[in-house]
Design an enzyme around this catalytic site. Structure first.
Site, short mmCIF file in Angstrom:
data_model
loop_
_atom_site.label_atom_id
_atom_site.label_comp_id
_atom_site.label_asym_id
_atom_site.label_seq_id
_atom_site.Cartn_x
_atom_site.Cartn_y
_atom_site.Cartn_z
N GLU A 96 0.96 6.93 -6.59
CA GLU A 96 -0.12 7.92 -6.66
C GLU A 96 0.44 9.35 -6.59
O GLU A 96 -0.01 10.24 -7.32
CB GLU A 96 -1.09 7.68 -5.52
CG GLU A 96 -2.27 8.63 -5.45
CD GLU A 96 -3.13 8.36 -4.22
OE1 GLU A 96 -3.62 9.35 -3.63
OE2 GLU A 96 -3.30 7.19 -3.85
N LYS A 127 0.83 -1.21 0.00
CA LYS A 127 0.00 0.00 0.00
C LYS A 127 0.87 1.26 0.00
O LYS A 127 0.53 2.27 -0.62
CB LYS A 127 -0.92 -0.01 1.22
CG LYS A 127 -1.79 1.24 1.38
CD LYS A 127 -2.70 1.46 0.18
CE LYS A 127 -3.78 2.48 0.40
NZ LYS A 127 -3.60 3.54 1.34
#
Length: 334
Positions: free
Chosen positions: A171, A164
């Protein structure tokens, strides 16, 4: 399946609703009594049948540490704790060891989906022992998006949060690329409908993505983003990604640059740019705004007739002392 859920904020509250919609029994606890099902962690544990599973959705760091420590004293051997927040993977290893000493299992779950997860499902990256993970598969199946993808058992304890973390680092870089492209389009006179340019990219292009869709939504709300201040926080995971890259000698130039761009956004009057401006002035460059700095020899430039000199040249200019131009890169195939 029965589940305890600690932390009922935007994500935790929606996860409780999605799990209940799938037929699972969820007992939620939050410090806000308006959303909590029980008055305390003790009450939550008492409401669950063995073997218990408690999913923690609170901020990373001290808050998560505190909840895990409390659960370590309340749960019994055979129970399991899931950390679904954005904890650092090194914390997972500590929590697994702490709980494991009491016979309590531990699973780390990186969760992506934000406020849209209730409707669309959550992407789940999970780390932990296979026995613990397999027992929780009905919960993961209820939370993930419909279809074959959106869930992965990434590896041992810490792997879920590490995956993650890398996801969030990517991102950062994607957001920065869209932002830089938007600013350049806004800058030139020839493009007079930047919002519709972005919208045209949503279909048929190689850069279409959910982030692009969100960018178009933002431009629909405020076409030139005039209501916003150019300031961006970082969640911490971008920093952890860069630190992990250094530890493993993996080059991450795009992700690192995007993190530093966020740092730059917080400086209304950049100390670094003051030094750059001062050096350019000393070398005979353009006048400095807001101050009058002496020296530099005026006119021809303190560094000689070549202007700013090799150390301060842009990457697109000459890059060698013999003043041979750099070779243009070959075009990409897409």
């Amino acid at each position: 399946m029965q589940l305890g859920l600690v932390g009922l904020g935007k994500m935790g509250g929606n996860m409780r609703e999605r799990l209940r919609n799938a037929g699972h029994t969820v007992v939620g606890y939050d410090r806000n009594p308006d959303v909590s099902d029980v008055a305390s962690l003790v009450d939550l544990v008492d409401r669950l049948e063995a073997p218990r599973t408690v999913w923690v959705m609170v901020p990373a760091g001290a808050a998560t540490h505190g909840v895990v420590q409390q659960l370590a004293t309340l749960l019994k051997p055979g129970d399991t704790v899931v950390d679904g927040g954005n904890s650092r993977w090194t914390d997972d290893e500590k929590h697994a060891k702490q709980l494991g000493a009491r016979g309590i299992g531990f699973v780390d779950a990186g969760v992506s989906g934000g406020v849209w997860g209730l409707k669309n499902g959550y992407a789940l990256m999970v780390g932990g022992e296979k026995e613990c993970v397999d027992r929780l598969k009905p919960v993961f199946d209820a939370l993930k998006p419909e279809g074959p993808y959106g869930y992965v058992h990434a590896g041992r304890v810490g792997a879920g949060h590490f995956a993650k973390m890398v996801h969030n680092g990517i991102e950062y870089a994607m957001m920065q690329a869209y932002a830089e492209g938007w600013e350049l389009l806004e800058k030139v006179d020839s493009v007079d409908n930047v919002r519709e340019v972005f919208r045209s990219w949503q279909e048929g292009t190689v850069i279409r993505s959910w982030l692009l869709d969100l960018a178009v939504d933002a431009l629909d709300d405020d076409e030139h983003l005039q209501k916003l201040r150019g300031y961006a926080e970082d969640s911490g995971e971008g920093r952890w990604t860069v630190e992990a890259a250094i530890d493993n000698a993996v080059p991450l130039p795009a992700i690192t640059a995007s993190l530093f761009a966020r740092f730059a956004s917080r400086q209304e009057d950049s100390p670094q740019m003051k030094m750059v401006a001062a050096l350019r002035n000393q070398l005979g460059g353009p006048a400095v705004e807001g101050a009058s700095l002496g020296g530099g020899g005026g006119g021809g430039g303190g560094a000689g007739d070549d202007g700013p000199g090799p150390l301060l040249m842009s990457a697109g200019a000459r890059c060698s002392y013999n003043h041979e131009p750099t070779r243009a890169p070959a075009p990409e195939g897409t």
